[in-house]
Design a protein around this motif. Structure first.
Motif, PDB file in Angstrom:
ATOM      1  N   LEU A  83      62.106  39.956  49.144  1.00  0.00           N
ATOM      2  CA  LEU A  83      61.413  40.736  48.115  1.00  0.00           C
ATOM      3  C   LEU A  83      60.080  40.082  47.753  1.00  0.00           C
ATOM      4  O   LEU A  83      59.088  40.760  47.505  1.00  0.00           O
ATOM      5  CB  LEU A  83      62.294  40.874  46.875  1.00  0.00           C
ATOM      6  CG  LEU A  83      61.817  41.855  45.807  1.00  0.00           C
ATOM      7  CD1 LEU A  83      61.747  43.269  46.362  1.00  0.00           C
ATOM      8  CD2 LEU A  83      62.730  41.808  44.599  1.00  0.00           C
ATOM      9  N   ILE A  84      60.073  38.758  47.752  1.00  0.00           N
ATOM     10  CA  ILE A  84      58.835  38.025  47.474  1.00  0.00           C
ATOM     11  C   ILE A  84      57.816  38.281  48.583  1.00  0.00           C
ATOM     12  O   ILE A  84      56.636  38.538  48.327  1.00  0.00           O
ATOM     13  CB  ILE A  84      59.129  36.518  47.342  1.00  0.00           C
ATOM     14  CG1 ILE A  84      60.073  36.263  46.161  1.00  0.00           C
ATOM     15  CG2 ILE A  84      57.834  35.730  47.183  1.00  0.00           C
ATOM     16  CD1 ILE A  84      60.573  34.846  46.063  1.00  0.00           C
ATOM     17  N   LEU A  85      58.270  38.229  49.831  1.00  0.00           N
ATOM     18  CA  LEU A  85      57.381  38.491  50.963  1.00  0.00           C
ATOM     19  C   LEU A  85      56.848  39.929  50.907  1.00  0.00           C
ATOM     20  O   LEU A  85      55.670  40.175  51.164  1.00  0.00           O
ATOM     21  CB  LEU A  85      58.123  38.260  52.279  1.00  0.00           C
ATOM     22  CG  LEU A  85      58.509  36.823  52.616  1.00  0.00           C
ATOM     23  CD1 LEU A  85      59.342  36.778  53.896  1.00  0.00           C
ATOM     24  CD2 LEU A  85      57.269  35.948  52.771  1.00  0.00           C
ATOM     25  N   ALA A  86      57.733  40.866  50.563  1.00  0.00           N
ATOM     26  CA  ALA A  86      57.319  42.274  50.499  1.00  0.00           C
ATOM     27  C   ALA A  86      56.254  42.483  49.428  1.00  0.00           C
ATOM     28  O   ALA A  86      55.247  43.171  49.656  1.00  0.00           O
ATOM     29  CB  ALA A  86      58.533  43.158  50.216  1.00  0.00           C
ATOM     30  N   ALA A  87      56.453  41.902  48.261  1.00  0.00           N
ATOM     31  CA  ALA A  87      55.487  42.048  47.175  1.00  0.00           C
ATOM     32  C   ALA A  87      54.157  41.394  47.519  1.00  0.00           C
ATOM     33  O   ALA A  87      53.084  41.913  47.193  1.00  0.00           O
ATOM     34  CB  ALA A  87      56.056  41.453  45.887  1.00  0.00           C
ATOM     35  N   GLU A  88      54.219  40.265  48.202  1.00  0.00           N
ATOM     36  CA  GLU A  88      53.014  39.514  48.547  1.00  0.00           C
ATOM     37  C   GLU A  88      52.146  40.247  49.560  1.00  0.00           C
ATOM     38  O   GLU A  88      50.916  40.168  49.507  1.00  0.00           O
ATOM     39  CB  GLU A  88      53.413  38.144  49.105  1.00  0.00           C
ATOM     40  CG  GLU A  88      52.261  37.203  49.407  1.00  0.00           C
ATOM     41  CD  GLU A  88      51.653  36.583  48.168  1.00  0.00           C
ATOM     42  OE1 GLU A  88      50.527  36.075  48.266  1.00  0.00           O
ATOM     43  OE2 GLU A  88      52.282  36.638  47.089  1.00  0.00           O
ATOM     44  N   PHE A  89      52.776  40.978  50.474  1.00  0.00           N
ATOM     45  CA  PHE A  89      52.025  41.547  51.597  1.00  0.00           C
ATOM     46  C   PHE A  89      52.067  43.070  51.650  1.00  0.00           C
ATOM     47  O   PHE A  89      51.805  43.676  52.682  1.00  0.00           O
ATOM     48  CB  PHE A  89      52.545  40.958  52.911  1.00  0.00           C
ATOM     49  CG  PHE A  89      52.353  39.472  53.008  1.00  0.00           C
ATOM     50  CD1 PHE A  89      51.089  38.939  53.214  1.00  0.00           C
ATOM     51  CD2 PHE A  89      53.425  38.610  52.859  1.00  0.00           C
ATOM     52  CE1 PHE A  89      50.905  37.571  53.280  1.00  0.00           C
ATOM     53  CE2 PHE A  89      53.260  37.239  52.929  1.00  0.00           C
ATOM     54  CZ  PHE A  89      51.980  36.710  53.132  1.00  0.00           C
ATOM     55  N   GLY A  90      52.402  43.702  50.528  1.00  0.00           N
ATOM     56  CA  GLY A  90      52.263  45.148  50.428  1.00  0.00           C
ATOM     57  C   GLY A  90      53.306  45.961  51.170  1.00  0.00           C
ATOM     58  O   GLY A  90      53.067  47.132  51.501  1.00  0.00           O
ATOM     59  N   LEU A  91      54.483  45.394  51.410  1.00  0.00           N
ATOM     60  CA  LEU A  91      55.572  46.154  52.014  1.00  0.00           C
ATOM     61  C   LEU A  91      56.312  46.917  50.908  1.00  0.00           C
ATOM     62  O   LEU A  91      56.168  46.594  49.719  1.00  0.00           O
ATOM     63  CB  LEU A  91      56.528  45.211  52.750  1.00  0.00           C
ATOM     64  CG  LEU A  91      55.922  44.416  53.913  1.00  0.00           C
ATOM     65  CD1 LEU A  91      56.967  43.506  54.539  1.00  0.00           C
ATOM     66  CD2 LEU A  91      55.315  45.337  54.955  1.00  0.00           C
ATOM     67  N   PRO A  92      57.109  47.931  51.254  1.00  0.00           N
ATOM     68  CA  PRO A  92      57.804  48.726  50.228  1.00  0.00           C
ATOM     69  C   PRO A  92      58.882  47.917  49.501  1.00  0.00           C
ATOM     70  O   PRO A  92      60.011  47.767  49.984  1.00  0.00           O
ATOM     71  CB  PRO A  92      58.416  49.881  51.016  1.00  0.00           C
ATOM     72  CG  PRO A  92      58.513  49.388  52.414  1.00  0.00           C
ATOM     73  CD  PRO A  92      57.358  48.459  52.624  1.00  0.00           C
ATOM     74  N   THR A  93      58.544  47.383  48.350  1.00  0.00           N
ATOM     75  CA  THR A  93      59.458  46.501  47.621  1.00  0.00           C
ATOM     76  C   THR A  93      60.731  47.218  47.176  1.00  0.00           C
ATOM     77  O   THR A  93      61.803  46.605  47.123  1.00  0.00           O
ATOM     78  CB  THR A  93      58.761  45.902  46.392  1.00  0.00           C
ATOM     79  OG1 THR A  93      58.227  46.961  45.596  1.00  0.00           O
ATOM     80  CG2 THR A  93      57.636  44.972  46.812  1.00  0.00           C
ATOM     81  N   SER A  94      60.630  48.505  46.838  1.00  0.00           N
ATOM     82  CA  SER A  94      61.821  49.221  46.393  1.00  0.00           C
ATOM     83  C   SER A  94      62.841  49.349  47.527  1.00  0.00           C
ATOM     84  O   SER A  94      64.052  49.254  47.296  1.00  0.00           O
ATOM     85  CB  SER A  94      61.438  50.607  45.872  1.00  0.00           C
ATOM     86  OG  SER A  94      60.737  51.339  46.855  1.00  0.00           O
ATOM     87  N   GLU A  96      64.900  52.488  43.330  1.00  0.00           N
ATOM     88  CA  GLU A  96      64.414  53.769  43.819  1.00  0.00           C
ATOM     89  C   GLU A  96      63.616  53.579  45.101  1.00  0.00           C
ATOM     90  O   GLU A  96      62.679  52.796  45.144  1.00  0.00           O
ATOM     91  CB  GLU A  96      63.515  54.439  42.777  1.00  0.00           C
ATOM     92  CG  GLU A  96      64.236  54.806  41.492  1.00  0.00           C
ATOM     93  CD  GLU A  96      64.387  53.625  40.548  1.00  0.00           C
ATOM     94  OE1 GLU A  96      63.812  52.555  40.832  1.00  0.00           O
ATOM     95  OE2 GLU A  96      65.096  53.775  39.540  1.00  0.00           O
ATOM     96  N   ALA A  97      63.996  54.290  46.160  1.00  0.00           N
ATOM     97  CA  ALA A  97      63.293  54.154  47.440  1.00  0.00           C
ATOM     98  C   ALA A  97      63.774  55.208  48.407  1.00  0.00           C
ATOM     99  O   ALA A  97      64.784  55.864  48.198  1.00  0.00           O
ATOM    100  CB  ALA A  97      63.533  52.766  48.021  1.00  0.00           C
ATOM    101  N   ASP A  98      63.019  55.376  49.474  1.00  0.00           N
ATOM    102  CA  ASP A  98      63.440  56.214  50.585  1.00  0.00           C
ATOM    103  C   ASP A  98      64.594  55.517  51.284  1.00  0.00           C
ATOM    104  O   ASP A  98      64.453  54.400  51.773  1.00  0.00           O
ATOM    105  CB  ASP A  98      62.256  56.399  51.539  1.00  0.00           C
ATOM    106  CG  ASP A  98      62.598  57.309  52.696  1.00  0.00           C
ATOM    107  OD1 ASP A  98      63.774  57.690  52.825  1.00  0.00           O
ATOM    108  OD2 ASP A  98      61.689  57.631  53.479  1.00  0.00           O
ATOM    109  N   GLY A  99      65.746  56.162  51.349  1.00  0.00           N
ATOM    110  CA  GLY A  99      66.939  55.507  51.854  1.00  0.00           C
ATOM    111  C   GLY A  99      67.123  55.558  53.353  1.00  0.00           C
ATOM    112  O   GLY A  99      68.124  55.047  53.858  1.00  0.00           O
TER     113      GLY A  99
END
Length: 303
Positions: free
Chosen positions: A266-277, A215-218
């Motif tokens: 995805l790991i980088l996104a989760a670590e640094f607050g980027l939109p993981t979805s 789920e995310a903004d596409g």
């Protein structure tokens, strides 16, 4: 069309089959994907890197050219992502997201397997060069992009020195450069462990995809997927021509540059607050569509 179907069924379908095993294991049995990923990251992948580079018969000049191709192609793709970001008027988080998914590809799980299936050890040896270069850049430049100033260079350096693959590369370069003998039992053990990395990477990829929430903004998803799957191989073709790559080296590098976005993003996104979805959707969709684009690239270019 015959070549396209052959590549799709004989080279790419087996990869997707193993990925589906990992997906089903995670969905049906709820096996822990984190443990498997840690085994691959800390043991099997460094063994693959060491055994491939230390025993490589690649001439030093070709090795240098392959490293240059890998680094330049990643940076040029990042430049294209910056242009696209300006056209889309992205905010800082979306810009960082677009950069990492465009630059860092699934060179390990997917790319190395395809190269081994299609070209054997000759293709695998060259693909490992791209994989290692991309991994090091992901944990240095990728961390800097994902953090966008939130993490100091000192912290980035501390992350780098914890990467097992970095030490595997350094040791392999010493052995390769000086042709140092490695005791047979030790080398055989490392080689056996390294040979297990590729199939387990594919299983881990399937398990990681099963964990993703789409789920995310596409609005960012399809431009990013298009840049990765279409822009990547075009950049690869141009840089291969510029560097004068031929034969297996040219094929391996272009195919690696055509790979879908890597799960490491995805790991980088989760670590640094980027939109993981959003990152998850880009990884999933680029992976699912990539068999068609990669088979088409191989067919059209005669790789």
């Amino acid at each position: 069309m015959n070549v396209f179907l052959h590549v799709l069924t004989q080279n790419i379908l087996p990869i997707m089959l193993v990925v589906s095993f990992g997906y089903l294991l995670r969905r049906r049995l709820a096996l822990d994907s984190g443990t498997l990923s840690s085994v691959i990251f800390y043991i099997l992948s460094p063994c693959l890197v060491f055994s491939s580079l230390a025993t490589s018969n690649l001439p030093a000049d070709e090795l240098a050219v392959l490293v240059a191709f890998s680094a330049v192609s990643i940076l040029v793709t990042g430049g294209l992502a910056l242009v696209l970001a300006r056209l889309l008027h992205l905010d800082r988080a979306a810009l960082a997201t677009l950069l990492i998914v465009a630059m860092f590809v699934n060179a390990g799980n997917y790319g190395l397997t395809l190269l081994q299936l299609r070209y054997g050890d000759e293709g695998l040896a060259r693909g490992v060069v791209y994989y290692v270069t991309s991994t090091i850049m992901a944990y240095t430049l990728g961390v800097a992009i994902a953090s966008l100033g939130r993490v100091s260079w000192r912290a980035t350096g501390q992350r780098i020195v914890r990467l097992p693959a970095v030490y595997a590369v350094l040791l392999a370069i010493v052995v390769y450069a000086f042709r140092l003998p490695v005791p047979a039992p030790l080398m055989n053990g490392i080689t056996i462990a390294g040979s297990g990395a590729i199939p387990l990477m594919l299983v881990a990829l399937g398990m990681q995809i099963a964990d993703m929430q789409p789920e995310a903004d596409g609005r960012l998803v399809w431009p990013a997927v298009g840049l990765r799957l279409l822009g990547g191989p075009l950049v690869g073709i141009a840089i291969a021509a510029l560097l004068g790559l031929q034969g297996a080296g040219r094929s391996a590098m272009i195919i690696e540059s055509a790979m879908p976005a890597a799960v490491i993003n995805l790991i980088l996104a989760a670590e640094f607050g980027l939109p993981t979805s959003t990152v998850a959707r880009i990884v999933v969709f680029s992976t699912l569509i990539s068999p068609l684009t990669i088979a088409a690239a191989i067919t059209v270019l005669g790789l």
